[in-house]
Design a protein around this motif. Structure first.
Motif, PDB file in Angstrom:
ATOM      1  N   ALA A  24      83.005  35.880  -0.256  1.00 22.41           N
ATOM      2  CA  ALA A  24      84.432  36.014  -0.293  1.00 22.41           C
ATOM      3  C   ALA A  24      84.962  36.700   0.868  1.00 22.41           C
ATOM      4  O   ALA A  24      86.090  36.715   1.384  1.00 22.41           O
ATOM      5  N   VAL A  25      84.087  37.677   1.577  1.00 22.06           N
ATOM      6  CA  VAL A  25      84.575  38.367   2.507  1.00 22.06           C
ATOM      7  C   VAL A  25      84.873  37.426   3.790  1.00 22.06           C
ATOM      8  O   VAL A  25      85.748  37.682   4.878  1.00 22.06           O
ATOM      9  N   PHE A  26      84.452  36.196   3.865  1.00 24.73           N
ATOM     10  CA  PHE A  26      84.811  35.319   4.971  1.00 24.73           C
ATOM     11  C   PHE A  26      86.017  34.721   5.120  1.00 24.73           C
ATOM     12  O   PHE A  26      86.376  34.571   6.270  1.00 24.73           O
ATOM     13  N   ASN A  27      86.904  35.292   4.165  1.00 23.89           N
ATOM     14  CA  ASN A  27      88.166  35.072   4.336  1.00 23.89           C
ATOM     15  C   ASN A  27      89.118  35.984   5.133  1.00 23.89           C
ATOM     16  O   ASN A  27      90.297  36.028   5.479  1.00 23.89           O
ATOM     17  N   GLY A  28      88.420  36.977   5.522  1.00 16.84           N
ATOM     18  CA  GLY A  28      89.008  38.178   6.377  1.00 16.84           C
ATOM     19  C   GLY A  28      89.757  39.235   5.647  1.00 16.84           C
ATOM     20  O   GLY A  28      90.598  39.812   6.205  1.00 16.84           O
ATOM     21  N   THR A  55      80.845  31.677  -3.507  1.00 18.79           N
ATOM     22  CA  THR A  55      82.279  31.488  -3.034  1.00 18.79           C
ATOM     23  C   THR A  55      83.133  30.942  -4.069  1.00 18.79           C
ATOM     24  O   THR A  55      82.662  30.989  -5.099  1.00 18.79           O
ATOM     25  N   SER A  56      84.209  30.505  -3.528  1.00 16.11           N
ATOM     26  CA  SER A  56      85.408  29.883  -4.357  1.00 16.11           C
ATOM     27  C   SER A  56      86.194  29.188  -3.607  1.00 16.11           C
ATOM     28  O   SER A  56      86.576  29.543  -2.445  1.00 16.11           O
ATOM     29  N   PRO A  57      86.841  28.038  -4.067  1.00 15.48           N
ATOM     30  CA  PRO A  57      88.008  27.566  -3.244  1.00 15.48           C
ATOM     31  C   PRO A  57      89.329  28.512  -3.039  1.00 15.48           C
ATOM     32  O   PRO A  57      89.993  28.104  -2.231  1.00 15.48           O
ATOM     33  N   TYR A  58      89.359  29.390  -3.851  1.00 19.97           N
ATOM     34  CA  TYR A  58      90.338  30.527  -3.722  1.00 19.97           C
ATOM     35  C   TYR A  58      90.146  31.298  -2.703  1.00 19.97           C
ATOM     36  O   TYR A  58      91.287  31.848  -2.020  1.00 19.97           O
ATOM     37  N   TYR A  59      89.087  31.295  -2.162  1.00 16.11           N
ATOM     38  CA  TYR A  59      88.773  32.084  -0.923  1.00 16.11           C
ATOM     39  C   TYR A  59      89.000  31.743   0.461  1.00 16.11           C
ATOM     40  O   TYR A  59      88.283  31.549   1.293  1.00 16.11           O
ATOM     41  N   GLY A  60      90.288  31.099   0.536  1.00 17.93           N
ATOM     42  CA  GLY A  60      90.583  30.534   1.706  1.00 17.93           C
ATOM     43  C   GLY A  60      89.431  29.082   2.201  1.00 17.93           C
ATOM     44  O   GLY A  60      89.326  28.275   1.527  1.00 17.93           O
ATOM     45  N   GLU A  61      89.145  29.511   3.647  1.00 14.35           N
ATOM     46  CA  GLU A  61      88.232  28.723   4.011  1.00 14.35           C
ATOM     47  C   GLU A  61      86.724  28.828   3.916  1.00 14.35           C
ATOM     48  O   GLU A  61      85.779  28.519   4.372  1.00 14.35           O
ATOM     49  N   GLY A  62      86.458  29.939   2.882  1.00 16.96           N
ATOM     50  CA  GLY A  62      85.370  30.344   2.320  1.00 16.96           C
ATOM     51  C   GLY A  62      84.124  29.321   2.134  1.00 16.96           C
ATOM     52  O   GLY A  62      83.219  29.229   2.468  1.00 16.96           O
ATOM     53  N   GLU A  63      84.558  28.340   1.375  1.00 18.58           N
ATOM     54  CA  GLU A  63      83.539  27.294   1.096  1.00 18.58           C
ATOM     55  C   GLU A  63      83.271  26.521   2.448  1.00 18.58           C
ATOM     56  O   GLU A  63      81.832  26.151   2.475  1.00 18.58           O
ATOM     57  N   LYS A  87      83.547  28.194  -7.571  1.00 20.35           N
ATOM     58  CA  LYS A  87      84.405  28.351  -8.977  1.00 20.35           C
ATOM     59  C   LYS A  87      85.508  27.353  -9.242  1.00 20.35           C
ATOM     60  O   LYS A  87      85.864  26.624  -8.078  1.00 20.35           O
ATOM     61  N   VAL A  88      86.242  27.115 -10.324  1.00 15.09           N
ATOM     62  CA  VAL A  88      87.207  26.203 -10.527  1.00 15.09           C
ATOM     63  C   VAL A  88      88.379  27.190 -11.221  1.00 15.09           C
ATOM     64  O   VAL A  88      88.064  28.033 -11.965  1.00 15.09           O
ATOM     65  N   GLY A  89      89.492  26.460 -11.201  1.00 17.67           N
ATOM     66  CA  GLY A  89      90.664  26.821 -12.057  1.00 17.67           C
ATOM     67  C   GLY A  89      91.730  27.666 -11.226  1.00 17.67           C
ATOM     68  O   GLY A  89      92.803  27.742 -11.755  1.00 17.67           O
ATOM     69  N   ARG A  90      91.318  28.235 -10.402  1.00 13.77           N
ATOM     70  CA  ARG A  90      92.080  29.260  -9.386  1.00 13.77           C
ATOM     71  C   ARG A  90      91.998  28.754  -8.007  1.00 13.77           C
ATOM     72  O   ARG A  90      90.984  28.803  -7.396  1.00 13.77           O
ATOM     73  N   LEU A 114      81.218  22.429   0.751  1.00 12.65           N
ATOM     74  CA  LEU A 114      79.996  23.100   0.773  1.00 12.65           C
ATOM     75  C   LEU A 114      78.658  22.196   1.290  1.00 12.65           C
ATOM     76  O   LEU A 114      77.466  22.609   1.545  1.00 12.65           O
ATOM     77  N   ARG A 115      78.896  20.836   1.738  1.00 11.77           N
ATOM     78  CA  ARG A 115      78.209  20.062   2.185  1.00 11.77           C
ATOM     79  C   ARG A 115      76.693  19.962   1.157  1.00 11.77           C
ATOM     80  O   ARG A 115      75.591  19.956   1.763  1.00 11.77           O
ATOM     81  N   THR A 116      77.070  19.767  -0.090  1.00 12.15           N
ATOM     82  CA  THR A 116      75.806  19.770  -1.066  1.00 12.15           C
ATOM     83  C   THR A 116      76.162  18.450  -1.948  1.00 12.15           C
ATOM     84  O   THR A 116      77.357  18.295  -2.282  1.00 12.15           O
ATOM     85  N   ASP A 117      74.981  17.963  -2.559  1.00  8.83           N
ATOM     86  CA  ASP A 117      75.429  16.898  -3.595  1.00  8.83           C
ATOM     87  C   ASP A 117      75.283  17.627  -5.057  1.00  8.83           C
ATOM     88  O   ASP A 117      75.304  16.449  -6.309  1.00  8.83           O
TER      89      ASP A 117
END
Length: 332
Positions: A24-28, A55-63, A87-90, A114-117
């Motif tokens: 999450a810290v990657f969003n600054g 990580t999470s899609p909520y964390y900006g460009e984190g993913e 994560k999902v939902g938020r 995340l470049r994963t399948d």
């Protein structure tokens, strides 16, 4: 990227490291992040046997940032050598969507970023912000996540701040014979709040196999330079933490190290999620963990000065001990 079933599901293995890399810290939002820090930090974590990334899609460009860092290391560290939690939902401050359609779409989007399948763990994010039926009933998040469990996901879990909400949902799922695999609690086992320890046994009883404890620094509150401006702690708690930090510094100790080691000493926890901004923080976290493990084995003893300072810190924090802030807040 084509989406395929997680190859680990059939093996039923979940051998996660005692430390999980909180991305999450990657969003600054917690502090400034140098451009090359994410890639260097992820590499150092893998080198030091941290094998889980949150990580999470909520964390900006984190993913995207985490995905790129891991992808660039694919020749040295195979996808099967680490776990990815998302994560999902938020999706924003007030952007919640727990519908089955959006949950499936979100999982597939996260795989691409995340470049994963496949994903190892997917949380329903901040469950206290939505109606319970949106989480547990047909057409909601958990039923869809359990469908995805046989396609793209290894384990299904959820997270939130209020422990009673987490326990209520885990009990419901247990009664339905569809127990939750993992729960993530945050800021509920740290220097000013240890409520999680009272819930571990009951979580286990209702089928939760893995309990993750996140944010031993209480979302940046327990550090020398103070919390980020958005932190929900009261002014009184902030002041008490500042006093505690000063006390530690006067005794040549670090409030963050004390807080992390305090959290790492909790038994019954699968892994502790810690935000790691740069390679030095990764190395420090591993050193803190090894020191705790050595103390638990009786190989080294806790210095008397540290015991005394921790006792004094708990006295400073006592008026606010085990007090949780409102989530969601009244003005949400």
């Amino acid at each position: 990227m084509p989406l395929t079933q997680n190859k680990e599901v059939s093996n039923n293995k979940f051998e996660v490291s005692k430390l999980t890399f909180g991305a999450a810290v990657f969003n600054g939002l917690h502090n400034r992040i140098g451009e090359d820090w994410p890639s260097l930090s992820v590499r150092r974590a893998l080198e030091l046997d941290i094998n889980a990334f949150d990580t999470s899609p909520y964390y900006g460009e984190g993913e995207n940032i985490l995905g790129s860092a891991l992808y660039n290391l694919r020749d040295e560290f195979s996808r099967s050598s680490y776990y990815i939690f998302t994560k999902v939902g938020r999706y924003g401050l007030k952007d919640f969507d727990y519908s089955a359609k959006r949950i499936r779409q979100s999982v597939e989007e996260s795989c691409r970023r995340l470049r994963t399948d496949y994903l190892d763990v997917v949380y329903a994010h901040d469950v206290e912000f939505v109606k319970r039926e949106d989480i547990v009933e047909d057409g909601g998040a958990l039923p869809e996540l359990f469908k995805l469990k046989i396609e793209l996901i290894f384990l299904v879990l959820f997270l939130g701040y209020p422990l009673d909400v987490l326990l209520d949902i885990t009990r419901l799922q247990y009664d339905r014979n569809q127990p939750i695999d993992v729960i993530l609690s945050y800021s509920h086992y740290c220097l000013h709040n240890i409520k999680l320890s009272d819930y571990i046994q009951e979580f286990n009883r209702v089928g939760v196999r893995y309990i993750m404890n996140a944010s031993p620094l209480s979302m940046g509150l327990l550090r020398n330079n103070g919390p980020p401006v958005w932190h929900p702690a009261s002014n009184e708690l902030r002041h008490a933490v500042a006093q505690s930090s000063t006390l530690a510094s006067r005794n040549n100790l670090n409030i963050s190290k004390l807080a992390i080691q305090f959290a790492l000493d909790l038994s019954g926890i699968t892994s502790t999620v810690i935000g790691l901004s740069n390679p030095t923080e990764v190395e420090d976290a591993i050193l803190y963990l090894k020191e705790v493990q050595a103390r638990q084995k009786g190989e080294v003893v806790t210095p008397e000065i540290e015991k005394r300072v921790l006792t004094e810190i708990h006295q400073i924090l006592k008026p606010y001990f085990n007090l949780s802030w409102e989530s969601p807040p009244k003005n949400h």
